[in-house]
Structures are given as structure tokens and as C-alpha cells.
Design a protein around this motif. Structure first.
Motif, mmCIF file in Angstrom:
data_model
loop_
_atom_site.group_PDB
_atom_site.id
_atom_site.type_symbol
_atom_site.label_atom_id
_atom_site.label_comp_id
_atom_site.label_asym_id
_atom_site.label_seq_id
_atom_site.Cartn_x
_atom_site.Cartn_y
_atom_site.Cartn_z
ATOM 1 N N GLY A 164 48.647 50.631 124.307
ATOM 2 C CA GLY A 164 48.610 49.181 124.161
ATOM 3 C C GLY A 164 48.854 48.456 125.470
ATOM 4 O O GLY A 164 48.172 47.488 125.799
ATOM 5 N N LEU A 165 49.833 48.933 126.227
ATOM 6 C CA LEU A 165 50.137 48.298 127.508
ATOM 7 C C LEU A 165 48.994 48.475 128.503
ATOM 8 O O LEU A 165 48.605 47.529 129.198
ATOM 9 C CB LEU A 165 51.435 48.865 128.080
ATOM 10 N N LEU A 166 48.445 49.681 128.564
ATOM 11 C CA LEU A 166 47.325 49.919 129.477
ATOM 12 C C LEU A 166 46.124 49.058 129.106
ATOM 13 O O LEU A 166 45.486 48.453 129.970
ATOM 14 C CB LEU A 166 46.954 51.402 129.491
ATOM 15 N N LYS A 167 45.827 48.983 127.816
ATOM 16 C CA LYS A 167 44.689 48.182 127.365
ATOM 17 C C LYS A 167 44.895 46.707 127.698
ATOM 18 O O LYS A 167 43.971 46.026 128.119
ATOM 19 C CB LYS A 167 44.460 48.379 125.873
ATOM 20 N N SER A 168 46.133 46.229 127.513
ATOM 21 C CA SER A 168 46.404 44.818 127.799
ATOM 22 C C SER A 168 46.237 44.500 129.278
ATOM 23 O O SER A 168 46.019 43.355 129.645
ATOM 24 C CB SER A 168 47.804 44.430 127.325
ATOM 25 N N LEU A 169 46.320 45.515 130.126
ATOM 26 C CA LEU A 169 46.123 45.335 131.564
ATOM 27 C C LEU A 169 44.691 45.636 132.000
ATOM 28 O O LEU A 169 44.382 45.660 133.177
ATOM 29 C CB LEU A 169 47.103 46.220 132.336
ATOM 30 N N GLY A 170 43.821 45.918 131.022
ATOM 31 C CA GLY A 170 42.419 46.145 131.337
ATOM 32 C C GLY A 170 42.055 47.585 131.659
ATOM 33 O O GLY A 170 40.986 47.853 132.179
ATOM 34 N N HIS A 171 42.946 48.517 131.347
ATOM 35 C CA HIS A 171 42.688 49.933 131.609
ATOM 36 C C HIS A 171 42.366 50.641 130.297
ATOM 37 O O HIS A 171 42.573 50.095 129.217
ATOM 38 C CB HIS A 171 43.910 50.582 132.270
ATOM 39 N N VAL A 195 57.092 47.432 117.006
ATOM 40 C CA VAL A 195 56.898 47.287 118.447
ATOM 41 C C VAL A 195 55.549 47.842 118.857
ATOM 42 O O VAL A 195 54.799 47.209 119.604
ATOM 43 C CB VAL A 195 58.030 47.995 119.215
ATOM 44 N N ALA A 196 55.229 49.030 118.381
ATOM 45 C CA ALA A 196 53.945 49.639 118.738
ATOM 46 C C ALA A 196 52.795 48.769 118.263
ATOM 47 O O ALA A 196 51.837 48.528 119.000
ATOM 48 C CB ALA A 196 53.842 51.039 118.137
ATOM 49 N N GLU A 197 52.884 48.262 117.046
ATOM 50 C CA GLU A 197 51.814 47.415 116.518
ATOM 51 C C GLU A 197 51.712 46.117 117.308
ATOM 52 O O GLU A 197 50.620 45.635 117.590
ATOM 53 C CB GLU A 197 52.046 47.111 115.033
ATOM 54 N N SER A 198 52.858 45.549 117.728
ATOM 55 C CA SER A 198 52.832 44.330 118.533
ATOM 56 C C SER A 198 52.160 44.566 119.874
ATOM 57 O O SER A 198 51.401 43.730 120.350
ATOM 58 C CB SER A 198 54.254 43.806 118.760
ATOM 59 N N ALA A 199 52.432 45.712 120.485
ATOM 60 C CA ALA A 199 51.805 46.030 121.766
ATOM 61 C C ALA A 199 50.297 46.178 121.602
ATOM 62 O O ALA A 199 49.519 45.687 122.414
ATOM 63 C CB ALA A 199 52.399 47.307 122.352
ATOM 64 N N VAL A 200 49.894 46.845 120.523
ATOM 65 C CA VAL A 200 48.463 47.024 120.267
ATOM 66 C C VAL A 200 47.817 45.679 119.961
ATOM 67 O O VAL A 200 46.756 45.348 120.487
ATOM 68 C CB VAL A 200 48.236 48.028 119.107
ATOM 69 N N THR A 201 48.463 44.866 119.122
ATOM 70 C CA THR A 201 47.929 43.547 118.778
ATOM 71 C C THR A 201 47.841 42.660 120.009
ATOM 72 O O THR A 201 46.829 41.999 120.233
ATOM 73 C CB THR A 201 48.810 42.868 117.706
ATOM 74 N N ALA A 202 48.884 42.662 120.834
ATOM 75 C CA ALA A 202 48.883 41.838 122.040
ATOM 76 C C ALA A 202 47.753 42.243 122.970
ATOM 77 O O ALA A 202 47.147 41.401 123.624
ATOM 78 C CB ALA A 202 50.223 41.944 122.758
ATOM 79 N N SER A 203 47.460 43.532 123.017
ATOM 80 C CA SER A 203 46.397 43.986 123.911
ATOM 81 C C SER A 203 45.029 43.526 123.428
ATOM 82 O O SER A 203 44.092 43.453 124.195
ATOM 83 C CB SER A 203 46.422 45.514 124.044
#
Length: 153
Positions: free
Chosen positions: A87-94, A48-56
């Protein structure tokens, strides 16, 4: 507490998280729904963590064109929670800066760290979120740390 923090954060972003536990296998994530990225089922925490990082890393962040990019201090003793938030913050541009507990957060503040918002776990080793928040507010009143919103849970 890590699951509670993660679930609250995920729900705030339009997703959700669930976990299951077995005495022989330990805990595992059974469903992770990232409302703005993907849904992953029966995955390990690392998956899950890797998916969040990859998605970002893939595609443009999904946010309003005129939205402000924030710098967020994530204070949590759970490496998984730090990776998910990052990962979530990065995917949102933060962007995110990480501290593993309150003591590390205060050390960063002493070094002149400037952030727009702080997210903080309340139950951590060495220095918990309650005493860290009290110290940050004391420093803010003294003018040695800029007052910023703190999301603590």
C-alpha cells in the motif's frame, strides 16, 4: 520482527507505528502515523492495512514529478507487512511483487523476475533472509540475476 520492520519502514517515510499487547486480547496497533497519508489511532492490524491500501487508491501519488517508478520485491512472511509495504509503495507510485519467504523469492528469480530493489525480512520460515541474500549475491556474481540493492532487516 514484523513490528520492527514496519516501524523502520514507517519512520523512513516520515511516519511511525506503535502497538500494545494484552494477555487476554493479544496485540493491537495503538497508533499508526502515515506521514504522507493519514493518522489512525486504536485500529486493528487489518484496519491499518486496509487504510493503507485504500489511501493508495485515492488521489495521485505524492512524489516529485520526474521521479522514477520502481518495481520492488517485498520478501516477508507477515501478510500484514506485505500489505502495508504494498500500500505504501503504491501510494508513492511504485509497484510491488511479493514473496512470503526466501524460497518464494528465489523461485521468482528463477522465473526471470526483474526488480529495481528488494526489501527482505531476515527471519522467515523455510528459507531465511540471510541464506536468501547469500544465494542472490551468488547468482549475481554468476551473472544469472541482476545486481540490485537489497534492504534487509
Amino acid at each position: 520482527l514484523g513490528l520492527s520492520n514496519t516501524r523502520a519502514f514507517m519512520r523512513a517515510l516520515g511516519g511511525d507505528v506503535a502497538a500494545a499487547s494484552s494477555t487476554t486480547k493479544g496485540a493491537s496497533w495503538t497508533e499508526i502515523t502515515l506521514g504522507f497519508v493519514a493518522t489512525i489511532t486504536t485500529a486493528t492490524a487489518d484496519d491499518v492495512a486496509e487504510s493503507a491500501v485504500t489511501a493508495s487508491r485515492q488521489g495521485a501519488p505524492r512524489r516529485a514529478p520526474n521521479a522514477v517508478s520502481l518495481r520492488v520485491l517485498v520478501v516477508d512472511d507477515s501478510p500484514l507487512t506485505r500489505r502495508l509495504f504494498g500500500g505504501l509503495l503504491k501510494s508513492l507510485g511504485h509497484s510491488a511483487v511479493f514473496a512470503k519467504d526466501g524460497q518464494d523469492a528465489l523461485r521468482l528469480a528463477d522465473q526471470g523476475l526483474v526488480v529495481d530493489v528488494v526489501t527482505m525480512d531476515l527471519q522467515m520460515p523455510r528459507r531465511d533472509g540471510f541464506s536468501t541474500l547469500t544465494e542472490l549475491r551468488r547468482r549475481q556474481a554468476a551473472g544469472t540475476f541482476v545486481r540490485v540493492p537489497v534492504i534487509a532487516c
